[in-house]
Design a protein around this motif. Sequence first.
Motif, mmCIF file in Angstrom:
data_model
loop_
_atom_site.group_PDB
_atom_site.id
_atom_site.type_symbol
_atom_site.label_atom_id
_atom_site.label_comp_id
_atom_site.label_asym_id
_atom_site.label_seq_id
_atom_site.Cartn_x
_atom_site.Cartn_y
_atom_site.Cartn_z
ATOM 1 N N THR A 143 0.844 -1.186 0.000
ATOM 2 C CA THR A 143 0.000 0.000 0.000
ATOM 3 C C THR A 143 0.876 1.231 0.000
ATOM 4 O O THR A 143 2.003 1.217 0.482
ATOM 5 N N ILE A 144 0.341 2.320 -0.544
ATOM 6 C CA ILE A 144 1.041 3.585 -0.559
ATOM 7 C C ILE A 144 0.177 4.574 0.193
ATOM 8 O O ILE A 144 -0.897 4.947 -0.287
ATOM 9 N N GLY A 145 0.594 4.957 1.348
ATOM 10 C CA GLY A 145 -0.153 5.923 2.130
ATOM 11 C C GLY A 145 -1.529 5.433 2.519
ATOM 12 O O GLY A 145 -2.455 6.217 2.637
ATOM 13 N N GLY A 146 -1.686 4.130 2.692
ATOM 14 C CA GLY A 146 -2.962 3.584 3.110
ATOM 15 C C GLY A 146 -3.882 3.206 1.965
ATOM 16 O O GLY A 146 -4.984 2.729 2.196
ATOM 17 N N HIS A 147 -3.456 3.439 0.714
ATOM 18 C CA HIS A 147 -4.275 3.081 -0.443
ATOM 19 C C HIS A 147 -3.502 2.069 -1.286
ATOM 20 O O HIS A 147 -2.283 2.151 -1.406
ATOM 21 N N GLY A 202 -5.234 4.619 -9.661
ATOM 22 C CA GLY A 202 -5.553 4.878 -11.059
ATOM 23 C C GLY A 202 -4.344 4.707 -11.950
ATOM 24 O O GLY A 202 -3.233 4.452 -11.486
ATOM 25 N N PRO A 203 -4.543 4.869 -13.254
ATOM 26 C CA PRO A 203 -3.430 4.690 -14.188
ATOM 27 C C PRO A 203 -2.429 5.832 -14.077
ATOM 28 O O PRO A 203 -2.780 6.958 -13.730
ATOM 29 N N VAL A 204 -1.209 5.522 -14.401
ATOM 30 C CA VAL A 204 -0.145 6.520 -14.374
ATOM 31 C C VAL A 204 0.070 7.006 -15.798
ATOM 32 O O VAL A 204 0.386 6.222 -16.691
ATOM 33 N N LYS A 205 -0.105 8.294 -16.013
ATOM 34 C CA LYS A 205 0.059 8.870 -17.349
ATOM 35 C C LYS A 205 1.045 10.038 -17.247
ATOM 36 O O LYS A 205 1.004 10.820 -16.293
#
Length: 119
Positions: free
Chosen positions: A68-72, A78-81
Amino acid sequence: MRVTSALCSATRTPLIRFVGKRSIPQSVDHAPRAHPASPTGTLPNSFAAYRAKAQQHGPLGRASFNSTIGGHSGASLGPVKPQNGEFFDRTELPSRFGRLPWTQAEMEAIETGGASMFA
């Protein structure tokens, strides 16, 4: 000339000279102390308590093993663009920034270690 015998007979004198007699302290305090630059100036109660709060390259607690990153979770972010004008790979750049093909002379110079350029 007998260089070996001259070297063996010479006494070695160290370049560092210490002033005074060597003295070994009678008692040394090995008790743990907080580092002088510590923000709190206190020691943690235990290593487990320290590890729960410590961060090196992200949290060291059990939550870091859940990916997880920061609890999410990463999927919920979402996608990385890339933003406008940013590129993730060199192949996405305009052709003027692309890789140039190797010439036969360059390949031969690399394979021979550069010796073919001077032969």
